[in-house]
Write an enzyme that holds these catalytic residues in place. Structure first.
Site, PDB file in Angstrom:
ATOM      1  N   HIS A 166      11.125  -0.684  -0.795  1.00 35.74           N
ATOM      2  CA  HIS A 166       9.789  -0.522  -0.187  1.00 35.74           C
ATOM      3  C   HIS A 166       9.839  -1.022   1.256  1.00 35.74           C
ATOM      4  CE1 HIS A 166       5.532  -1.056   0.643  1.00 35.74           C
ATOM      5  NE2 HIS A 166       5.314  -0.182  -0.316  1.00 35.74           N
ATOM      6  N   GLY A 186      -0.658   2.506  -3.234  1.00 33.57           N
ATOM      7  CA  GLY A 186      -0.857   1.066  -3.067  1.00 33.57           C
ATOM      8  C   GLY A 186      -2.309   0.703  -3.320  1.00 33.57           C
ATOM      9  N   GLY A 187      -3.077   0.582  -2.244  1.00 32.92           N
ATOM     10  CA  GLY A 187      -4.459   0.093  -2.332  1.00 32.92           C
ATOM     11  C   GLY A 187      -5.296   0.783  -3.394  1.00 32.92           C
ATOM     12  N   ASN A 223       1.500   0.927  -7.121  1.00 32.47           N
ATOM     13  CA  ASN A 223       2.202  -0.279  -6.667  1.00 32.47           C
ATOM     14  C   ASN A 223       1.153  -1.357  -6.415  1.00 32.47           C
ATOM     15  OD1 ASN A 223       3.690  -2.240  -5.391  1.00 32.47           O
ATOM     16  ND2 ASN A 223       4.094  -1.057  -3.539  1.00 32.47           N
ATOM     17  N   TRP A 224       1.054  -2.294  -7.351  1.00 32.71           N
ATOM     18  CA  TRP A 224       0.010  -3.326  -7.241  1.00 32.71           C
ATOM     19  C   TRP A 224       0.391  -4.400  -6.213  1.00 32.71           C
ATOM     20  CZ3 TRP A 224      -1.579  -4.573 -13.065  1.00 32.71           C
ATOM     21  CH2 TRP A 224      -2.106  -3.406 -13.637  1.00 32.71           C
ATOM     22  N   LYS A 225       1.601  -4.345  -5.712  1.00 32.98           N
ATOM     23  CA  LYS A 225       2.092  -5.333  -4.736  1.00 32.98           C
ATOM     24  C   LYS A 225       1.847  -6.760  -5.251  1.00 32.98           C
ATOM     25  CE  LYS A 225       1.367  -2.011  -1.081  1.00 32.98           C
ATOM     26  NZ  LYS A 225       1.314  -1.764   0.340  1.00 32.98           N
ATOM     27  N   GLU A 274       7.932  -2.819   2.888  1.00 34.90           N
ATOM     28  CA  GLU A 274       7.628  -4.259   3.051  1.00 34.90           C
ATOM     29  C   GLU A 274       8.866  -5.109   2.757  1.00 34.90           C
ATOM     30  OE1 GLU A 274       4.213  -4.314   0.481  1.00 34.90           O
ATOM     31  OE2 GLU A 274       3.103  -3.097   1.929  1.00 34.90           O
ATOM     32  N   SER A 301      -1.487   5.475   2.083  1.00 37.14           N
ATOM     33  CA  SER A 301      -2.945   5.654   2.132  1.00 37.14           C
ATOM     34  C   SER A 301      -3.414   6.894   1.367  1.00 37.14           C
ATOM     35  CB  SER A 301      -3.441   5.696   3.586  1.00 37.14           C
ATOM     36  OG  SER A 301      -3.163   4.459   4.227  1.00 37.14           O
ATOM     37  N   GLY A 311      -0.995   1.303   3.943  1.00 37.64           N
ATOM     38  CA  GLY A 311      -2.037   0.283   4.047  1.00 37.64           C
ATOM     39  C   GLY A 311      -2.860   0.376   5.322  1.00 37.64           C
TER      40      GLY A 311
HETATM   41  C1  PEP Z   1       2.619   1.490  -0.758  1.00 36.59           C
HETATM   42  O1  PEP Z   1       2.622   0.322  -0.412  1.00 36.59           O
HETATM   43  O2  PEP Z   1       3.570   1.948  -1.395  1.00 36.59           O
HETATM   44  C2  PEP Z   1       1.473   2.311  -0.393  1.00 36.59           C
HETATM   45  C3  PEP Z   1       1.597   3.614  -0.451  1.00 36.59           C
HETATM   46  O3  PEP Z   1       0.356   1.637  -0.002  1.00 36.59           O
HETATM   47  P1  PEP Z   1      -1.065   2.286   0.390  1.00 36.59           P
HETATM   48  O4  PEP Z   1      -1.368   3.355  -0.608  1.00 36.59           O
HETATM   49  O5  PEP Z   1      -2.026   1.155   0.327  1.00 36.59           O
HETATM   50  O6  PEP Z   1      -0.906   2.833   1.765  1.00 36.59           O
END
Ligand code: PEP
Length: 244
Positions: free
Chosen positions: A95, A226-227, A9-11, A97, A205, A173
């Protein structure tokens, strides 16, 4: 047998050139990984260029959100038919967010899930509890409501080709990952409410270091990343860890 799935997920990251470069790097980095479904979900404005960059590779295209209605008068939204037309095969819905910043409800998200399936996309339904909910013993109640909203709209067997991502909000995150046992406990709880074939991803994470222990758990069928999905090497290491 549930094929492992790793989705990035590049957001809302990266301008156009950066998206093209990252897509190319991911294609190169995961080219030798087999037995894993690999997906990247760029921002909507980069879908077309990323589709071009990953064409012919083992990386599939996903979107980060979709509308809950057909083509028509919804300013600023993107219809599921448009995503499919651009080559997307997956779409994230609900999601945390989106739930937090755009007040998306379980019902709205369930309708998006339904439209995604209708357009031939595989929706990835995100569910997860806040830290407050976990600490007050409400984790299962929150997850049950989020999962059951889809059943209310689509019926008991309505998940179709869809996917669920368990993403504890406190782990997204933050660098604070659920332990493998914590993740497994919630995944097993979700599994009881859905079919044995449904893939349940963990998100929050996940990185190259902790992926293996999470992915080793019996009900963890992959990850929503995500990250770490913004670095091709880290993303590829997670994909390799998911290999059966
Ligand atoms: C996400 O936003 O779906 C996610 C899992 O982010 P991160 O891996 O950065 O916690």
């Amino acid at each position: 047998m549930r094929t492992p799935l790793i989705a990035g997920n590049w957001k809302m990251n990266g301008l156009a050139d950066a998206a093209t470069v990252l897509a190319g790097q991911v294609v190169d980095a995961v080219s030798a990984v087999d037995g894993v479904d690999i997906v990247v979900c760029p921002p909507a404005c980069h879908l077309e260029r990323v589709a071009t960059a990953i064409a012919g590779s083992n990386v599939a295209l996903g979107a980060q959100n979709c509308a809950e209605v057909p083509l028509g008068a919804r300013t600023g939204e993107v219809a599921t038919e448009m995503l499919a037309d651009l080559g997307a095969r997956y779409v994230i819905v609900g999601h945390s967010e989106r739930r937090q910043f755009y007040a998306e409800t379980d019902e709205l998200i369930a309708q998006r899930f339904q439209y995604a399936l209708g357009a031939g996309l595989r929706p990835i339904l995100c569910v997860g509890e806040t830290l407050e909910a976990r600490e007050s013993g409400q984790t299962e109640a929150v997850i049950a409501a989020q999962v059951d909203a889809v059943k209310t709209v689509l019926g008991e067997s309505g998940f179709g080709d869809g996917i669920i991502a368990y993403e504890p909000v406190w782990a997204i995150g933050t660098g604070r990952t659920a332990s493998a046992d914590q993740a497994q406990a919630v995944h097993a709880f979700i599994r009881e409410r859905v079919s044995a074939d449904l893939r349940i991803l963990y998100g929050g994470s996940m990185n190259a270091e902790n992926a293996e222990s999470l992915l080793d758990m019996p009900d963890v069928d992959g990850g929503l990343i995500g990250g770490a999905s913004l670095k091709a090497d880290a993303f590829a290491a997670i994909c390799a860890a998911a290999r059966q």
